[in-house]
Design a protein around this motif. Sequence first.
Motif, PDB file in Angstrom:
ATOM      1  N   THR A 430       0.802  -1.083   0.043  1.00 21.92           N
ATOM      2  CA  THR A 430       0.007   0.021   0.002  1.00 21.92           C
ATOM      3  C   THR A 430       0.840   1.197   0.011  1.00 21.92           C
ATOM      4  OG1 THR A 430       0.006   0.103   2.427  1.00 21.92           O
ATOM      5  CG2 THR A 430      -1.861  -1.257   1.165  1.00 21.92           C
ATOM      6  N   ALA A 431       0.256   2.288  -0.461  1.00 19.82           N
ATOM      7  CA  ALA A 431       1.090   3.681  -0.555  1.00 19.82           C
ATOM      8  C   ALA A 431       0.174   4.684  -0.816  1.00 19.82           C
ATOM      9  CB  ALA A 431       1.967   3.761  -1.925  1.00 19.82           C
ATOM     10  N   TYR A 432       0.428   5.929  -0.315  1.00 16.66           N
ATOM     11  CA  TYR A 432      -0.267   6.924  -0.439  1.00 16.66           C
ATOM     12  C   TYR A 432      -0.445   7.661  -1.811  1.00 16.66           C
ATOM     13  CZ  TYR A 432      -2.620  11.385   0.547  1.00 16.66           C
ATOM     14  OH  TYR A 432      -3.592  12.492   0.535  1.00 16.66           O
ATOM     15  N   ASP A 433      -1.331   7.745  -2.646  1.00 17.40           N
ATOM     16  CA  ASP A 433      -1.306   8.538  -3.616  1.00 17.40           C
ATOM     17  C   ASP A 433      -1.756   9.964  -3.594  1.00 17.40           C
ATOM     18  OD1 ASP A 433      -2.041   9.427  -6.393  1.00 17.40           O
ATOM     19  OD2 ASP A 433      -2.132   7.297  -6.962  1.00 17.40           O
ATOM     20  N   SER A 434      -0.869  10.945  -3.755  1.00 19.02           N
ATOM     21  CA  SER A 434      -1.079  12.249  -3.473  1.00 19.02           C
ATOM     22  C   SER A 434      -2.315  12.896  -4.380  1.00 19.02           C
ATOM     23  CB  SER A 434       0.238  13.043  -3.631  1.00 19.02           C
ATOM     24  OG  SER A 434       0.756  13.049  -5.108  1.00 19.02           O
ATOM     25  N   ASN A 435      -2.314  12.043  -5.749  1.00 18.41           N
ATOM     26  CA  ASN A 435      -3.388  12.784  -6.739  1.00 18.41           C
ATOM     27  C   ASN A 435      -4.817  12.342  -6.373  1.00 18.41           C
ATOM     28  OD1 ASN A 435      -1.545  13.912  -8.476  1.00 18.41           O
ATOM     29  ND2 ASN A 435      -0.886  11.851  -9.452  1.00 18.41           N
ATOM     30  N   LEU A 436      -4.821  11.146  -5.739  1.00 19.13           N
ATOM     31  CA  LEU A 436      -6.147  10.605  -5.654  1.00 19.13           C
ATOM     32  C   LEU A 436      -6.511  10.862  -3.890  1.00 19.13           C
ATOM     33  CD1 LEU A 436      -6.142   7.127  -7.134  1.00 19.13           C
ATOM     34  CD2 LEU A 436      -7.243   9.110  -8.011  1.00 19.13           C
ATOM     35  N   LYS A 437      -5.383  11.335  -3.378  1.00 17.15           N
ATOM     36  CA  LYS A 437      -5.509  11.704  -1.911  1.00 17.15           C
ATOM     37  C   LYS A 437      -5.990  10.617  -0.801  1.00 17.15           C
ATOM     38  CE  LYS A 437      -6.081  16.582  -2.909  1.00 17.15           C
ATOM     39  NZ  LYS A 437      -4.665  16.890  -2.732  1.00 17.15           N
ATOM     40  N   LYS A 438      -5.690   9.252  -1.443  1.00 20.08           N
ATOM     41  CA  LYS A 438      -5.937   8.120  -0.289  1.00 20.08           C
ATOM     42  C   LYS A 438      -4.806   6.985  -0.553  1.00 20.08           C
ATOM     43  CE  LYS A 438      -8.577   5.979  -3.906  1.00 20.08           C
ATOM     44  NZ  LYS A 438      -9.943   5.408  -4.389  1.00 20.08           N
TER      45      LYS A 438
END
Length: 850
Positions: A430-438
């Motif tokens: 898992t990773a944080y997607d800054s574009n999707l903000k999740k």
Amino acid sequence: MALSLNEPQNWWTKFLTALQNFGQRLVHLTKRTIQQSRSNTEANQQPTPNDWQFKFNVIMSTIRSLMRFVIALLFVGGGLALGLLLGYFSGLMSQESVPTYASMKRQISDVKQSSELYFANNVKLDNVKSDLLRKQISSSEMSPYLKKAIVATEDSDFYNHNGVVPKSLIRAVLGEIAGASVQTGGSTLTQQLVKMQLLSSETTWKRKATEIMLAMRVNKYFSKDEVLESYLNVATFGRNSAGQNIAGVEEAAQGLFGVSAKNLSLPQAAFIAGLPQSPSVYTPYKQNGSLKKDLSLGLKRKNVVLFRMYRNGDITNKQYQAAKKVDLVSQFQEKGTASEQTVKYGYVYNLLLSRARTILIKQLVKQDGRQIVKVKADDALYTKYYNQADTLLKQKGYRIDSTINKSIYDELQTATSQASYTFGQSYTETAYDSNLKKEVTITEPVQVGSIVLDNTTGKVLAFVGGRDYDDNQVNHAFDTLRSPGSTMKPLLVYGPAVENKIINTQTQIADFPQDFNGYKPSDFGQTSLNKFVSATTALEHSYNLPAVNLYNYLLNKTNVQPADYLKKMGITLTSKEISELGIALGGTSQGISVQQDASAFATYANNGDHVDPYVISKITAPDGKVIYQHKETKTSVYSPSTAYIMQHMLKQVVKSGTANSLSWRLNFSTDNVWGKTGTTNDNKDIWFVGSTPGITMATWMGYDNFYGNQHSLGTTASSINLGYWSTMANAIYSNQPDLLKLNKSMSKPSGVKSHSVLESTGTKDGKVTVDGNTINLKGNTVTALFNDDEASDAKAKFAIGGTDKNYKLFYDHYSGISNAYGQSIKMDAKGNVLDSSGNIVTDDDDTTTD
């Protein structure tokens, strides 16, 4: 003689100046006439009972003379101006090639306006995916209401003129002479058709003149119905109910009202006919396909069209009034879903489209008299040219021919697929997607990028952009920048050293633990050989310490600028990178692409000349004119002697060095194969660049680590990469063996000299004095290749980078004293020397000498 673009304005300025001067002279003449009349009256002593009558008669006489002159001047000046303007127009047209009937017919009726992409050898790849939907229908399939509405609205004199209206020509000419830019489109339907189908979207006077010429030619060879049919098939009409851009009346009728163009009602036809003036304003749909909240502008425009049809006698007053009352809003289609466009050969498609767009941008910028460097510095301006070039490719029907050999490309993709199971572990996390903000779940597989270049021409014959385009669209052959590791050594260090006669193939270089002002490099596995090694051996086994010593020597003991050679081969380093010794091992801050690495390496296969790599061979405009043809750009980097010597040294890498496994992996002889492996810290990047006399192929392996991860490859990654390279090389050999040119080895240049030197020192034998003692240097000899140079006489300090301590160790060992010379030394991650117990050994005697 044709006039230049600025001559009319110069002529007009001179004309006005002459007219002003004449007026001043005329006023002066009038004053003199009055004075002479008064003088004559006084001389004759005749009474002047009514002085005002005298003045009135003189003034009226002057005005009459002035009016006669002005009228004559208008006739003469007007004729002269008309002649000059016609000459100017003719001059412009004399520079334009006249299109054939077949060419015009194909272009004006072509609704498949997106450009075509081709592999090499005329093999079709695909059409450029356009966001503009079109469907061609015949004139008989179009509503009569629609055709009348378009004519009444856009060109009421359509059936009477010859393609252009003279007043529009005069207006355009006078506007240009007065300095006004030509911004309006063609005022007739014929001109608009010409602009859409035959010309680019530039707004220059020359384009306007060409538009007029072509409009008259189209009118001559095609019927009014053919022109109108073509116009209605290609004109843009805003968006449909799925939010897609549409062109042609059939797409408009289906996309707005869900009916065919033949069955459009009067008000529906009027609404569609009003759209071309400003499609984005009058279209009823938003970009997502939903209806706009305010539709008043489009509905008002519909009523304007209806009025013009009534005024033109196309409909009765009763029809006009009834059509205005129809509720069109309720007839608009409900929001739909756009169909997805599939892309074949995604990596190739994107690459060709991007490169073609860049070429067109440069041409558009040049046409406007701007400099591409300045345009790139202005984001808004560059975006303007980007969009303009993108529109041309999607809507104007260019043909883009590439250098990519489809057969070889397919072979490389198959080889990649077959070898992919060996590449290494994939990580799912898992990773944080800054574009999707999740938080998202991602999979990080080992990625690959490779490229095959023709050594002589610079053609990109094939490449691998990645493992799977559907999963990852990043092109790892062209667009990712990674540290090149030891593939930098022959490019930045050994090549410049050979060229400048700093080293020959047997020059000895120090491989001892060394502290370079806090930088303590080590060889692979955090070791040091603890001895002097030849340049060939150092490169063959990719030892780090000799490369750093040699680069340090070039920077600080010579006038050689190693980075200048690299720049000539298409790789530019920052001043900071150049100054850091770690660059000798490929430790760049930004990295280079696979294409750059392969292209630079191919210089040695091309007699020392670098040829810029390319993928677009030519671009052809819709009229059949070639607007871009690749021109070879060759730069002399090294002498043929240097190229020959470097080939000789790099062949040892394949014969017995870090790439020796190729000898049993390849299905052909490796006698004319040379290359260089590369590995960065912690195995994050694995490279191999290999050449034959015909081609150069580079491969890279590594993780993208898009989300800041630090995944690295395993210890066997270099061997895996060599296997992957071999699989692709075998595929090329099986498919088109002639490309490798395995039987065409480079002839030995006259500048390459062979001399016998001592294996231990790289010099001639002889006596030297060390610490007051005479030592006779002799022993085994080897043949060394020199770049037009002679072997050195025996000397005490014979190597590059050796310290006093290093030489003492050497001479003690040479004299028969048993010591640690040549025994591998273990070092820690920071470059500190470790003893047998793993403790750091402190030693301050590390002064580097020559």
